[in-house]
Design an enzyme around this catalytic site. Structure first.
Site, short mmCIF file in Angstrom:
data_model
loop_
_atom_site.label_atom_id
_atom_site.label_comp_id
_atom_site.label_asym_id
_atom_site.label_seq_id
_atom_site.Cartn_x
_atom_site.Cartn_y
_atom_site.Cartn_z
N HIS C 12 -1.25 14.56 -3.73
CA HIS C 12 -0.54 14.66 -2.34
C HIS C 12 0.65 13.70 -2.13
O HIS C 12 1.09 13.23 -1.42
CB HIS C 12 -1.55 14.02 -1.36
CG HIS C 12 -2.01 12.70 -1.49
ND1 HIS C 12 -3.47 12.18 -1.17
CD2 HIS C 12 -1.48 11.35 -2.01
CE1 HIS C 12 -3.24 10.98 -1.27
NE2 HIS C 12 -2.18 10.64 -1.86
N HIS C 59 -1.55 5.57 3.49
CA HIS C 59 -0.79 4.68 2.72
C HIS C 59 -0.04 3.89 3.71
O HIS C 59 1.38 3.74 4.01
CB HIS C 59 0.52 5.51 2.15
CG HIS C 59 -0.12 6.61 1.14
ND1 HIS C 59 -0.78 7.55 1.49
CD2 HIS C 59 -0.29 6.50 -0.25
CE1 HIS C 59 -1.42 8.54 0.69
NE2 HIS C 59 -1.08 7.76 -0.43
N HIS C 196 -0.03 8.02 -11.72
CA HIS C 196 1.13 7.30 -11.13
C HIS C 196 1.04 5.95 -11.03
O HIS C 196 0.11 5.47 -10.63
CB HIS C 196 1.62 8.27 -10.11
CG HIS C 196 0.71 8.19 -8.71
ND1 HIS C 196 -0.89 8.34 -8.52
CD2 HIS C 196 1.11 8.04 -7.44
CE1 HIS C 196 -1.01 8.28 -7.56
NE2 HIS C 196 0.00 7.97 -6.51
N GLU C 243 -6.36 6.47 -6.97
CA GLU C 243 -6.64 7.32 -5.99
C GLU C 243 -7.57 8.41 -6.34
O GLU C 243 -8.52 9.03 -5.73
CB GLU C 243 -5.36 8.02 -5.63
CG GLU C 243 -4.24 7.19 -4.54
CD GLU C 243 -2.99 8.04 -4.29
OE1 GLU C 243 -2.58 7.44 -3.25
OE2 GLU C 243 -3.10 8.94 -4.63
FE LIG Z 1 -1.30 8.75 -2.52
#
Ligand SMILES: [Fe+3]
Ligand SMILES: [Fe+3]
Lengths: 288, 137, 288, 137
Positions: C12, C59, C196, C243
């Site tokens: 996302h 977030h 990431h 995540e």
């Molecule tokens: Fe995220």
């Protein structure tokens, strides 16, 4: 290693706080109630903990319907007193123990309890009334004699957590506290209850027999008590009597549940009424 | 559609579940706004105007104006939220609770002092229904 | 009875939303990424659900440090688009399914998962980017083609929930959805990841091999995958790769985990990079 | 005092746990305030004055003024909160992430296009220490 040395159980009726704040404690209505806490206040002076892990519920003061956490752990350094609509109670704000709270969070979440952590938490009567009952009058510019870790349980919007889940999280909280390697004295308090119903045509319900059996079983058979379904609380102890599931959290944190010795009953008190509510109170001290 | 609600057979009692919460969302959020002294003043100065600022149903507004707590609860209100209205009016929790029972303030207080409402006859809806039928005969 | 007919998994990345909002999708940098979602957009048109149960993480947009829920279920009727600092994305707000969400809350909390219920929830890129990827361009005054139930997982502040806990709550969510007695079509989406790291001197980490093994195992061995500890995610997939535990929630809700047939892999896609991130995407359809 | 933190041996990485969160509370809350356009304007108009409204440490304020994200993180900042500063400056997540690596924006972008930072040699602190020692010899 941090030690849990006692658990304390008490109702947290807002009118009790008002009686203290308005200087009514010697009125005939209130005198028997405060007499029941005389022992407790002396015992607190003789056994002042470093930290109280205080299980309570917020009554639509810190949490609106925007946010309804099942279990909320306070990890802040400071907890201001809420204005519930009558103005804030004239008692001191509470000082937190952010480091120990963070440690408990880490331990308990890793045991698969789904905590919400809270850093802005105005404390309402559910929190301040037990402090007042156990510590007596403390001027607004004074200090409570220990630091606190608030643990707020949703008992306002159904479904609330089961008695069994509460009993289990109490056990996890014990393991977390015991793994903190500073030698401090911790009490764990369960608050709310006993029988009360504040709403609808059935308001004013009191079930003396059920309450006293609850106290008996909390002492002797907490595991069995933790299996009582919600419907029994609501039917027998009133719609707000469900607060009693919170007592199972504090009871679950005692040594005997983890295979140790049974605690000693230092004090037991029961009184009807305080406003709409049956007041129950227990002090359980761990065997030394 | 929802799961079973076994608590529906408890008389004179509304369980505040997610369904009630949804129904009462704005009513309860209005109540919470009364935690701020400025809002209490504004509400007292012109109740209707203050209520009109909220996305409440007309029925909810009328229930608040009438201070009919049973009616507020029937429209999704929860007692801990509604207590902010009572606090604004300077009422105690005992006065608020008593107001929902059909008893006078004095009678309710006397009932509490003499040990509260007994559990016998107050566990099941059918107990209340039977009592009512008896009274009507 | 409500039916879960598919699970969808996708990264996302906020830059993907920005690329769509700024009309950059045909630039050489972005073209390969959007090509990977062409199948998915057609498939969504052919298989539009009534409701998407959308697992994502906020977030630091809806939740500040004042409030950190491990699992937050949206029970609102309406979810506005958050302003993350660049202004809100020009996409429609999402319409919730408050009734079904309340039903899920009741069922899952009674199975001893400690949900936080949320009624005010501005949705950030973690929510809107998957919608944009799967539905294509939808003008701000348009509507998303289905209702949503947001499920926000804390993966920002450690400790986050374990993979195992996520896999279990997915199973509980399935049981809850299946006990809703209206015949509607529900998708469950898991979003976030893959590799990431957005912070510190190690930022930019990509672990293609680990990501692809994760996709393999998610399909074939989700129970085994759910046992992977946090430390492996952080070390191998970067600090924000954690995540991916959220994908286990959606996977846990599939029929085979409850003893039924294995789902079919309708689509699988992997691409590096989108901004700092490895993008992974899967569509799993339940056997009919 | 806290439980074991096995993630301390991952190089170039700070795990935002409850301890960091406590340290960075006001820094991160300041960042969140930048979600409101008015606050972004006020911050841009006078950064120091705006920062002085928050109970941040001097070191946190200086780290923000310097736009040194590694220093912000060392003082309890979390990237998703700090991203609001970047957003206010009109920076992308890629520019922000790159700025912490010691690489130029172009080099970082090129690294990502060619497949990102490889995992080999980037799993353990001792791998980074060994690399550094080699460079120094
Ligand atoms: Fe995220
Ligand atoms: Fe209470």
């Amino acid at each position: 290693m941090a030690r849990i040395t006692a658990s304390v159980f008490t109702s947290h009726v807002p009118a009790i706080g008002a009686a203290m704040d308005l200087g009514k404690t010697h009125e005939p209505y209130w005198q028997p109630l405060f007499a029941g806490y005389e022992f407790s206040r002396q015992w607190m002076k003789d056994n002042t903990p470093d930290v109280v892990f205080l299980v309570y519920n917020d009554h639509a003061n810190a949490f609106s319907l925007d946010f309804i956490p099942t279990f909320a752990l306070g990890t802040a350094a400071h907890y201001p007193v809420a204005d519930e609509g009558w103005g804030p109670r004239p008692v001191p704000a509470a000082e937190g123990h952010a480091e120990l709270a963070a440690h408990i969070a880490q331990s308990v979440i890793q045991e698969d309890f789904d905590l919400t952590l809270v850093n802005r938490l105005p404390i309402d009567h559910g929190f301040t009334v037990p402090l007042s009952l156990m510590c007596g009058e403390v001027p607004k510019d004074g200090r409570w004699p220990f630091r606190v870790i608030p643990f707020a349980v949703n008992v306002v919007q159904y479904p609330v957590p089961s008695g069994n889940r509460c009993f289990q999280i109490g056990q996890a909280i014990r393991r977390a506290i015991e793994s903190w390697d500073e030698d401090i004295n911790v009490h764990i308090w369960g608050t709310g209850g006993m029988t009360h119903q504040l709403q609808g045509p059935r308001a004013g319900l009191i079930n003396r027999e059920w309450d006293n059996r609850f106290l008996d079983r909390l002492i002797e058979d907490p595991a069995g008590l933790s299996q009582v379904p919600h419907i029994e609380y609501v039917r027998e102890a009133g719609s707000e009597g469900i607060e009693l599931v919170m007592w199972l959290i504090a009871r679950g944190a005692m040594a005997d549940v983890a295979g140790g010795k049974a605690p000693r009953v230092k004090h037991r008190f029961y009184h009807v009424p305080a406003s709409n509510t049956a007041v129950g109170h227990l002090i359980l001290e761990e065997a030394k | 559609m929802p799961l079973d609600k076994p608590y529906k057979d408890i008389p004179g009692t509304t369980i505040f579940d997610a369904e009630e919460s949804r129904k009462g969302y704005w009513l309860n959020q209005f109540c919470m706004s009364l935690m701020q002294p400025e809002n209490r003043e504004r509400f007292k100065a012109n109740e209707r105007a203050y209520l009109d600022e909220w996305a409440m149903t007309e029925e909810q507004k009328l229930a608040v104006l009438a201070r009919d707590l049973n009616r507020c609860i029937a429209n999704g209100g929860n007692i801990y939220f509604l207590a902010k209205i009572g606090a604004t009016d300077g009422k105690s929790f005992q006065q608020m609770a008593g107001s929902m029972t059909g008893m006078s303030e004095e009678d309710y207080r006397a009932m509490m002092i003499s040990g509260g409402r007994p559990i016998e006859g107050n566990r099941y809806q059918h107990e209340w229904d039977a009592k009512k039928q008896k009274e009507n005969n």
